[in-house]
Design an enzyme around this catalytic site. Structure first.
Site, PDB file in Angstrom:
ATOM      1  CG  ASP A   1       6.578  -7.161   8.459  1.00 41.78           C
ATOM      2  OD1 ASP A   1       7.545  -6.381   8.543  1.00 41.78           O
ATOM      3  OD2 ASP A   1       5.929  -7.563   9.440  1.00 41.78           O
TER       4      ASP A   1
ATOM      5  CB  THR B   1       2.583   0.463   6.187  1.00 40.14           C
ATOM      6  OG1 THR B   1       1.194   0.245   6.511  1.00 40.14           O
ATOM      7  CG2 THR B   1       3.398   0.138   7.426  1.00 40.14           C
TER       8      THR B   1
ATOM      9  CG  ASP C   1       1.054  -3.250   9.997  1.00 43.86           C
ATOM     10  OD1 ASP C   1       1.890  -2.552   9.388  1.00 43.86           O
ATOM     11  OD2 ASP C   1       0.247  -3.991   9.415  1.00 43.86           O
TER      12      ASP C   1
ATOM     13  N   GLY D   1       0.835  -1.216   0.000  1.00 42.35           N
ATOM     14  CA  GLY D   1       0.000   0.000   0.000  1.00 42.35           C
ATOM     15  C   GLY D   1       0.866   1.261   0.000  1.00 42.35           C
TER      16      GLY D   1
ATOM     17  NE  ARG E   1      -0.835  -5.444  -1.291  1.00 45.38           N
ATOM     18  CZ  ARG E   1      -1.694  -4.442  -1.069  1.00 45.38           C
ATOM     19  NH1 ARG E   1      -2.659  -4.180  -1.923  1.00 45.38           N
ATOM     20  NH2 ARG E   1      -1.591  -3.715   0.019  1.00 45.38           N
TER      21      ARG E   1
ATOM     22  NE  ARG F   1      -2.716  -4.732   5.440  1.00 42.94           N
ATOM     23  CZ  ARG F   1      -3.016  -4.797   4.135  1.00 42.94           C
ATOM     24  NH1 ARG F   1      -3.764  -5.783   3.692  1.00 42.94           N
ATOM     25  NH2 ARG F   1      -2.571  -3.898   3.282  1.00 42.94           N
TER      26      ARG F   1
ATOM     27  CG  ASP G   1      -1.889  -0.437   7.972  1.00 46.11           C
ATOM     28  OD1 ASP G   1      -2.739   0.466   7.817  1.00 46.11           O
ATOM     29  OD2 ASP G   1      -1.783  -1.404   7.192  1.00 46.11           O
TER      30      ASP G   1
HETATM   31  P1  ADP Z   1       3.490  -5.144   2.480  1.00 41.74           P
HETATM   32  O1  ADP Z   1       4.855  -4.978   1.930  1.00 41.74           O
HETATM   33  O2  ADP Z   1       2.806  -3.842   2.740  1.00 41.74           O
HETATM   34  O3  ADP Z   1       3.488  -6.091   3.687  1.00 41.74           O
HETATM   35  P2  ADP Z   1       2.413  -7.279   0.808  1.00 41.74           P
HETATM   36  O4  ADP Z   1       2.386  -8.293   1.913  1.00 41.74           O
HETATM   37  O5  ADP Z   1       1.259  -7.213  -0.124  1.00 41.74           O
HETATM   38  O6  ADP Z   1       2.577  -5.786   1.348  1.00 41.74           O
HETATM   39  O7  ADP Z   1       3.753  -7.537  -0.021  1.00 41.74           O
HETATM   40  C1  ADP Z   1       4.092  -6.717  -1.115  1.00 41.74           C
HETATM   41  C2  ADP Z   1       4.763  -7.572  -2.172  1.00 41.74           C
HETATM   42  O8  ADP Z   1       5.973  -8.131  -1.650  1.00 41.74           O
HETATM   43  C3  ADP Z   1       3.968  -8.792  -2.639  1.00 41.74           C
HETATM   44  O9  ADP Z   1       3.035  -8.488  -3.642  1.00 41.74           O
HETATM   45  C4  ADP Z   1       5.050  -9.691  -3.177  1.00 41.74           C
HETATM   46  O10 ADP Z   1       5.416  -9.337  -4.488  1.00 41.74           O
HETATM   47  C5  ADP Z   1       6.220  -9.403  -2.252  1.00 41.74           C
HETATM   48  N1  ADP Z   1       6.272 -10.442  -1.196  1.00 41.74           N
HETATM   49  C6  ADP Z   1       5.440 -10.603  -0.152  1.00 41.74           C
HETATM   50  N2  ADP Z   1       5.753 -11.708   0.556  1.00 41.74           N
HETATM   51  C7  ADP Z   1       6.813 -12.262  -0.082  1.00 41.74           C
HETATM   52  C8  ADP Z   1       7.589 -13.446   0.141  1.00 41.74           C
HETATM   53  N3  ADP Z   1       7.341 -14.258   1.164  1.00 41.74           N
HETATM   54  N4  ADP Z   1       8.581 -13.708  -0.735  1.00 41.74           N
HETATM   55  C9  ADP Z   1       8.825 -12.884  -1.764  1.00 41.74           C
HETATM   56  N5  ADP Z   1       8.130 -11.773  -2.037  1.00 41.74           N
HETATM   57  C10 ADP Z   1       7.142 -11.472  -1.209  1.00 41.74           C
HETATM   58  O1  F6P Z   2      -1.912  -1.218   4.588  1.00 45.70           O
HETATM   59  C1  F6P Z   2      -2.511   0.025   4.322  1.00 45.70           C
HETATM   60  C2  F6P Z   2      -3.986  -0.145   4.116  1.00 45.70           C
HETATM   61  O2  F6P Z   2      -4.538   1.124   3.812  1.00 45.70           O
HETATM   62  C3  F6P Z   2      -4.733  -0.765   5.287  1.00 45.70           C
HETATM   63  O3  F6P Z   2      -4.964   0.143   6.334  1.00 45.70           O
HETATM   64  C4  F6P Z   2      -5.978  -1.270   4.615  1.00 45.70           C
HETATM   65  O4  F6P Z   2      -6.488  -2.397   5.311  1.00 45.70           O
HETATM   66  C5  F6P Z   2      -5.486  -1.683   3.256  1.00 45.70           C
HETATM   67  O5  F6P Z   2      -4.255  -1.012   3.039  1.00 45.70           O
HETATM   68  C6  F6P Z   2      -6.423  -1.368   2.121  1.00 45.70           C
HETATM   69  O6  F6P Z   2      -5.861  -1.892   0.976  1.00 45.70           O
HETATM   70  P1  F6P Z   2      -6.420  -1.563  -0.491  1.00 45.70           P
HETATM   71  O7  F6P Z   2      -6.008  -0.171  -0.841  1.00 45.70           O
HETATM   72  O8  F6P Z   2      -5.733  -2.585  -1.339  1.00 45.70           O
HETATM   73  O9  F6P Z   2      -7.893  -1.708  -0.423  1.00 45.70           O
END
Ligand code: ADP
Ligand code: F6P
Length: 324
Positions: free
Chosen positions: A107, A129, A133, A15, A76, A175, A131
């Site tokens: 993460d 982020t 978190d 995000g 993503r 989230r 959040d």
């Molecule tokens: P955030 O970075 O905010 O936690 P996501 O969990 O959606 O958001 O992760 C963002 C992107 O990072 C994913 O779309 C993916 O491409 C990559 N990613 C997430 N988890 C993994 C993983 N375990 N191994 C490799 N790439 C990952």
């Molecule tokens: O992680 C940021 C965030 O805005 C959260 O607070 C919320 O749950 C989520 O992303 C919404 O995601 P999207 O924009 O994909 O609907």
């Protein structure tokens, strides 16, 4: 021996969050000051796999520090979750001469950065982020702006809630985490704050509290509800049906993700971007930048991912006490 990086790539992933542009600017200009080349990878790991890569100069990042969102776009990528996708991503970095990479995200994005580090690309993650978190840090890029946006919205709702002597439930983002809700609960002087980390699902207690506060003369009753609990419309209907007091629910939504970053988000994101490049210039890899106990710090990615955190109990108790 530490590897000297020559070209630093930057991507934003997951995000978006206000302040990401300030971080992009800081990474670009610090890298240039070190004599490095800089490349922007658009649309996160998804854009990396599509080779959506642009050169970034100092002027390319002019006039962005005050803008919300991310000039590099974000996405993503499912393909990047696979070992084949990660091999391809590392090969594309090498093809474009990218030997150092700054990943701004959460993460999940750091896990991806760890996979590229295993494949020989020096990586540093920055926590981005709204959040808050991410366990390894007390600050994430965008949280401060999002909280201020939500706070201003809740102040406005409070005006009309008082005029109509209503109960108002305001759902904020986060989230599964309750940080935005907790901060708004305190900053807005809410009568109640519901956060995933502490909610006991005792709706009767909530209703008794509304009735009690009405009896002592409160003209409104603001409940800040975290997205992780949700069901704000359902809760409003049940409160209205049980108490007979008009109740409205508002889900603030994506307005919290946009807007011009606060001074804090601009300055902290700039500091984190600068530190990321300092680390890459020293030959570091597989690191995440955080902010802990008043200092910018860095951790090994796997160490950072293994950390946990909880909302501050002092803040939660205070939010409850000050609402009485
Ligand atoms: P955030 O970075 O905010 O936690 P996501 O969990 O959606 O958001 O992760 C963002 C992107 O990072 C994913 O779309 C993916 O491409 C990559 N990613 C997430 N988890 C993994 C993983 N375990 N191994 C490799 N790439 C990952
Ligand atoms: O992680 C940021 C965030 O805005 C959260 O607070 C919320 O749950 C989520 O992303 C919404 O995601 P999207 O924009 O994909 O609907």
């Amino acid at each position: 021996m530490a590897k000297e990086v020559k070209t630093i790539g930057i991507l934003t992933s997951g995000g978006d969050a206000p302040g990401m542009n300030a971080a992009i600017r800081a990474v670009t200009r610090t890298a240039i000051a070190y004599g490095k080349n800089v490349k922007g990878i658009r649309r996160g790991y998804s854009g990396l796999l599509e080779e959506d890569i642009i050169d970034l100069s100092s002027t390319d990042v002019s006039d962005i520090i005050q803008r919300g969102g991310t000039i590099l776009y974000t996405a993503r990528s499912k393909e990047f979750m696979t070992p084949e996708g990660q091999d391809k991503g590392a090969q594309i970095c090498k093809k474009h001469g990218i030997d150092g990479l700054v990943v701004i995200g959460g993460d999940g994005s750091f896990r991806g950065a760890g996979k590229l580090a295993e494949r020989g690309i020096n990586t540093v993650g920055l926590p981005g982020t709204i959040d808050l978190d991410i366990p390894c840090t007390d600050y994430t890029i965008g949280f401060d702006t999002a909280v201020n946006t939500a706070m201003e919205a809740i102040d406005k709702i409070r005006d009309t809630s008082t005029s109509h002597e209503r109960v108002s439930i305001i759902e904020v983002m986060g989230r599964k985490a309750g940080y935005i809700a907790l901060w708004c609960g305190i900053a807005n002087g809410a009568e109640d704050v519901l956060i995933t980390e502490r909610y006991d699902h005792n709706e009767q207690r909530l209703i008794d509290d509304i009735v009690e506060k009405r009896h002592v003369g409160k003209k409104h009753h603001i409940i800040v509800n975290a997205e992780g609990i949700g069901d704000s419309y359902g809760l409003a209907e049940r409160i209205q049906n049980t108490t007979g007091i008009e109740t409205r629910a508002t889900i603030i939504g994506h307005i919290q993700r946009g807007g011009s970053p606060t001074a804090k988000d601009r300055v902290y994101a700039s500091s984190m971007g600068t530190l990321a490049v300092d680390l890459l210039a020293k030959g570091a890899s597989n690191r995440v930048v955080g902010y802990r106990e008043g200092k910018f710090v860095d951790y090994d990615i796997q160490e950072a991912l293994a950390m946990t955190k909880d909302v501050d109990q002092f803040m939660y108790t205070m939010a409850k006490r000050l609402s009485r």
